[in-house]
Scaffold this active site. Sequence first.
Site, PDB file in Angstrom:
ATOM      1  N   LYS A 124       0.869  -1.184   0.000  1.00 51.72           N
ATOM      2  CA  LYS A 124       0.000   0.000   0.000  1.00 51.72           C
ATOM      3  C   LYS A 124       0.895   1.219   0.000  1.00 51.72           C
ATOM      4  O   LYS A 124       2.052   1.149   0.439  1.00 51.72           O
ATOM      5  CB  LYS A 124      -0.901   0.012   1.249  1.00 51.72           C
ATOM      6  CG  LYS A 124      -2.140   0.867   1.106  1.00 51.72           C
ATOM      7  CD  LYS A 124      -3.232   0.188   0.316  1.00 51.72           C
ATOM      8  CE  LYS A 124      -4.359   1.133   0.001  1.00 51.72           C
ATOM      9  NZ  LYS A 124      -5.501   0.434  -0.617  1.00 51.72           N
ATOM     10  N   ASP A 164      -6.836   4.360  -4.885  1.00 55.05           N
ATOM     11  CA  ASP A 164      -7.571   4.182  -3.630  1.00 55.05           C
ATOM     12  C   ASP A 164      -8.214   5.549  -3.377  1.00 55.05           C
ATOM     13  O   ASP A 164      -8.386   6.336  -4.325  1.00 55.05           O
ATOM     14  CB  ASP A 164      -6.621   3.762  -2.490  1.00 55.05           C
ATOM     15  CG  ASP A 164      -7.365   3.339  -1.220  1.00 55.05           C
ATOM     16  OD1 ASP A 164      -7.933   2.239  -1.190  1.00 55.05           O
ATOM     17  OD2 ASP A 164      -7.404   4.114  -0.241  1.00 55.05           O
ATOM     18  N   GLY A 235     -20.590   6.983   1.705  1.00 57.09           N
ATOM     19  CA  GLY A 235     -19.640   7.510   0.735  1.00 57.09           C
ATOM     20  C   GLY A 235     -20.333   7.711  -0.595  1.00 57.09           C
ATOM     21  O   GLY A 235     -21.508   7.315  -0.784  1.00 57.09           O
ATOM     22  N   PHE A 236     -19.663   8.353  -1.510  1.00 57.88           N
ATOM     23  CA  PHE A 236     -20.050   8.235  -2.916  1.00 57.88           C
ATOM     24  C   PHE A 236     -18.817   8.414  -3.774  1.00 57.88           C
ATOM     25  O   PHE A 236     -18.683   9.355  -4.556  1.00 57.88           O
ATOM     26  CB  PHE A 236     -21.181   9.182  -3.351  1.00 57.88           C
ATOM     27  CG  PHE A 236     -21.779   8.686  -4.647  1.00 57.88           C
ATOM     28  CD1 PHE A 236     -22.611   7.578  -4.646  1.00 57.88           C
ATOM     29  CD2 PHE A 236     -21.416   9.231  -5.870  1.00 57.88           C
ATOM     30  CE1 PHE A 236     -23.090   7.035  -5.842  1.00 57.88           C
ATOM     31  CE2 PHE A 236     -21.902   8.702  -7.074  1.00 57.88           C
ATOM     32  CZ  PHE A 236     -22.751   7.617  -7.055  1.00 57.88           C
ATOM     33  N   GLY A 237     -17.877   7.518  -3.590  1.00 55.86           N
ATOM     34  CA  GLY A 237     -16.658   7.495  -4.389  1.00 55.86           C
ATOM     35  C   GLY A 237     -16.725   6.315  -5.336  1.00 55.86           C
ATOM     36  O   GLY A 237     -17.809   5.810  -5.657  1.00 55.86           O
ATOM     37  N   ASN A 238     -15.541   5.859  -5.750  1.00 59.73           N
ATOM     38  CA  ASN A 238     -15.453   4.756  -6.713  1.00 59.73           C
ATOM     39  C   ASN A 238     -16.226   3.524  -6.275  1.00 59.73           C
ATOM     40  O   ASN A 238     -16.944   2.901  -7.048  1.00 59.73           O
ATOM     41  CB  ASN A 238     -13.984   4.331  -6.853  1.00 59.73           C
ATOM     42  CG  ASN A 238     -13.267   5.211  -7.835  1.00 59.73           C
ATOM     43  OD1 ASN A 238     -13.822   5.551  -8.870  1.00 59.73           O
ATOM     44  ND2 ASN A 238     -12.060   5.600  -7.499  1.00 59.73           N
ATOM     45  N   ALA A 240     -18.565   3.091  -3.728  1.00 62.54           N
ATOM     46  CA  ALA A 240     -19.993   3.285  -3.479  1.00 62.54           C
ATOM     47  C   ALA A 240     -20.760   3.359  -4.799  1.00 62.54           C
ATOM     48  O   ALA A 240     -21.862   2.801  -4.936  1.00 62.54           O
ATOM     49  CB  ALA A 240     -20.210   4.560  -2.672  1.00 62.54           C
TER      50      ALA A 240
HETATM   51  P1  NDP Z   1     -13.061   7.657  -3.037  1.00 56.81           P
HETATM   52  O1  NDP Z   1     -12.115   8.725  -2.649  1.00 56.81           O
HETATM   53  O2  NDP Z   1     -13.427   7.501  -4.475  1.00 56.81           O
HETATM   54  O3  NDP Z   1     -14.424   7.798  -2.210  1.00 56.81           O
HETATM   55  C1  NDP Z   1     -14.507   7.881  -0.817  1.00 56.81           C
HETATM   56  C2  NDP Z   1     -15.893   8.409  -0.490  1.00 56.81           C
HETATM   57  O4  NDP Z   1     -16.120   8.360   0.896  1.00 56.81           O
HETATM   58  C3  NDP Z   1     -16.083   9.859  -0.917  1.00 56.81           C
HETATM   59  O5  NDP Z   1     -17.413  10.019  -1.345  1.00 56.81           O
HETATM   60  C4  NDP Z   1     -15.827  10.615   0.402  1.00 56.81           C
HETATM   61  O6  NDP Z   1     -16.471  11.866   0.455  1.00 56.81           O
HETATM   62  C5  NDP Z   1     -16.458   9.660   1.370  1.00 56.81           C
HETATM   63  N1  NDP Z   1     -15.937   9.791   2.736  1.00 56.81           N
HETATM   64  C6  NDP Z   1     -14.668   9.991   3.136  1.00 56.81           C
HETATM   65  N2  NDP Z   1     -14.608  10.008   4.483  1.00 56.81           N
HETATM   66  C7  NDP Z   1     -15.863   9.818   4.917  1.00 56.81           C
HETATM   67  C8  NDP Z   1     -16.454   9.730   6.187  1.00 56.81           C
HETATM   68  N3  NDP Z   1     -15.726   9.845   7.305  1.00 56.81           N
HETATM   69  N4  NDP Z   1     -17.784   9.505   6.267  1.00 56.81           N
HETATM   70  C9  NDP Z   1     -18.530   9.365   5.166  1.00 56.81           C
HETATM   71  N5  NDP Z   1     -18.018   9.457   3.913  1.00 56.81           N
HETATM   72  C10 NDP Z   1     -16.714   9.684   3.810  1.00 56.81           C
HETATM   73  O7  NDP Z   1     -12.465   6.297  -2.475  1.00 56.81           O
HETATM   74  P2  NDP Z   1     -12.818   4.807  -2.893  1.00 56.81           P
HETATM   75  O8  NDP Z   1     -14.252   4.687  -3.218  1.00 56.81           O
HETATM   76  O9  NDP Z   1     -11.804   4.351  -3.879  1.00 56.81           O
HETATM   77  O10 NDP Z   1     -12.483   4.020  -1.548  1.00 56.81           O
HETATM   78  C11 NDP Z   1     -13.424   3.894  -0.484  1.00 56.81           C
HETATM   79  C12 NDP Z   1     -12.998   2.778   0.432  1.00 56.81           C
HETATM   80  O11 NDP Z   1     -12.896   1.543  -0.308  1.00 56.81           O
HETATM   81  C13 NDP Z   1     -11.628   2.947   1.109  1.00 56.81           C
HETATM   82  O12 NDP Z   1     -11.662   2.327   2.366  1.00 56.81           O
HETATM   83  C14 NDP Z   1     -10.707   2.172   0.178  1.00 56.81           C
HETATM   84  O13 NDP Z   1      -9.517   1.754   0.830  1.00 56.81           O
HETATM   85  C15 NDP Z   1     -11.601   0.983  -0.160  1.00 56.81           C
HETATM   86  N6  NDP Z   1     -11.247   0.262  -1.377  1.00 56.81           N
HETATM   87  C16 NDP Z   1     -11.179   0.883  -2.580  1.00 56.81           C
HETATM   88  C17 NDP Z   1     -10.885   0.164  -3.712  1.00 56.81           C
HETATM   89  C18 NDP Z   1     -10.924   0.769  -5.080  1.00 56.81           C
HETATM   90  O14 NDP Z   1     -10.870   0.007  -6.049  1.00 56.81           O
HETATM   91  N7  NDP Z   1     -11.057   2.080  -5.226  1.00 56.81           N
HETATM   92  C19 NDP Z   1     -10.549  -1.273  -3.639  1.00 56.81           C
HETATM   93  C20 NDP Z   1     -10.744  -1.858  -2.321  1.00 56.81           C
HETATM   94  C21 NDP Z   1     -11.049  -1.097  -1.251  1.00 56.81           C
HETATM   95  P3  NDP Z   1     -15.657  13.179   0.048  1.00 56.81           P
HETATM   96  O15 NDP Z   1     -15.222  12.958  -1.372  1.00 56.81           O
HETATM   97  O16 NDP Z   1     -16.646  14.270   0.225  1.00 56.81           O
HETATM   98  O17 NDP Z   1     -14.476  13.236   1.006  1.00 56.81           O
END
Ligand code: NDP
Length: 443
Positions: A124, A164, A235-238, A240
């Site tokens: 990592k 990530d 969340g709403f990232g990758n 979610a």
């Molecule tokens: P992103 O940065 O794309 O998305 C993270 C999301 O979570 C954003 O919408 C962010 O909001 C929100 N967020 C951050 N902190 C908080 C909080 N305390 N409470 C609520 N929402 C929050 O990241 P990913 O989707 O890539 O990753 C999310 C998780 O999944 C991590 O734990 C990562 O390690 C894990 N993961 C990711 C993989 C991947 O392929 N991407 C693979 C395996 C695991 P804002 O943008 O407003 O900060």
Amino acid sequence: MNVDKIMNDLTKKNPGEVEFLQAVREVLESIVDVVEANPQFDEASIIERIVEPDRVLMFKVPWADDNGNIHVNRGFRIQFNQAIGPYKGGLRFHPSVNLSILKFLGFEQIFKNSLTSLPMGGAKGGSDFNPKGKSNTEVMRFCQSFMMELVKVIGPETDVPAGDIGVGGREIGFLYGMYKRLTHEHTGVLTGKGLNWGGSLVRPEATGYGCVYFAKEMLKTRNETFKGKTVAISGFGNVAWGAALKAVELGAKVVTISGPDGYIYDPEGISGKKIDYMLELRASNQDIVRPYSYEFGVEFHEGKKPWEVKCDIALPCATQNELDGEDAKKLIANGCICVCEGANMPSTPEAVEMFIEKKILFAPGKAANAGGVATSGLEMSQNSMKLNWSAKEVDDRLHEIMINIHASCVMHGTDASGYVNYVKGANVAGFLKVANAMLDLGF
Ligand code: NDP
């Protein structure tokens, strides 16, 4: 195996590394039986060896902002374990990044990668740089400076980073561009690449899709499906995003998404154009959750987490320790039957204990979100073969891998009452392969 003694020694060696120590304790407590049944592991001090990273690289990342001011961030790469293949694991760019968080993620990655059945070791990396609010050119200069150091330790056969939190297609592009300029090579040294320059179809959605495929398998064990179920997502990232798409496709209603400052509850369901709207905001680096509440006339619950909403299935997809004992209590009281972790270690140990005690379906991230790294492995295979597989081919392989990971968890985690402890199942299955490889290789 004396877990407390090992943890005491580890705590002395790694003071203040709370997340790392939490992740190690969780794994050790669930593999006690298997270590005791296999004395060769103790005799060879495999536990002491597996909790120590192979190497830790920490470096400065100086970069200039658009006004010519110089900033310095800290960069890291933790190469944790290469017993079963080249180091593999994402890069996280977020202000909270520190050694403890990256060591916890690197340690988890060893077992997750082992579970995928693909030949990948655990690693990592990342930086405390915050891409939020930065211009494209600032992000580019940061990524180029970061790669100036990272290039010294990565390679398609040695260490293959990915994205990530805070590292998506844009960042991977700038990182890969710099790697190519420095090395004159066109190799699959990073995954999560754009489709035009070596990426794989389905990789962006893969972690979320995989998480839902895993939950589908869990539900099947109780003759349940996603159809008609209410799903709460954080969340709403990758991750979610992919999870929401797949849950909706399987007939569920997704009612929440969240950010660090609160969540929205949309009783009509989040799907179709609403998801497209959020993707547009995300692509232009804007906030998503609050604007959603204005655009679609739903309430924004400031400072709250989605776990207070009544749901059948909860998919925590944001970050570590975002679902605690109080949240678990609310989910259980509201009749939630399944919690499947899209994020890494989003549930605190207290929450996990409650889910298991109440015998609800609970899957830890290292099993449920392994679809992301598995599809990165498929991207590496395509790069090596200089071929591109169709979306269906990648998705079918991803689906099959998730079904197999589920089967491994059931095999190693089923207790006498028939309840599947997926935490134990995932840790034992992931550990055995790596530990045996370490013995064979003398690592
Ligand atoms: P992103 O940065 O794309 O998305 C993270 C999301 O979570 C954003 O919408 C962010 O909001 C929100 N967020 C951050 N902190 C908080 C909080 N305390 N409470 C609520 N929402 C929050 O990241 P990913 O989707 O890539 O990753 C999310 C998780 O999944 C991590 O734990 C990562 O390690 C894990 N993961 C990711 C993989 C991947 O392929 N991407 C693979 C395996 C695991 P804002 O943008 O407003 O900060």
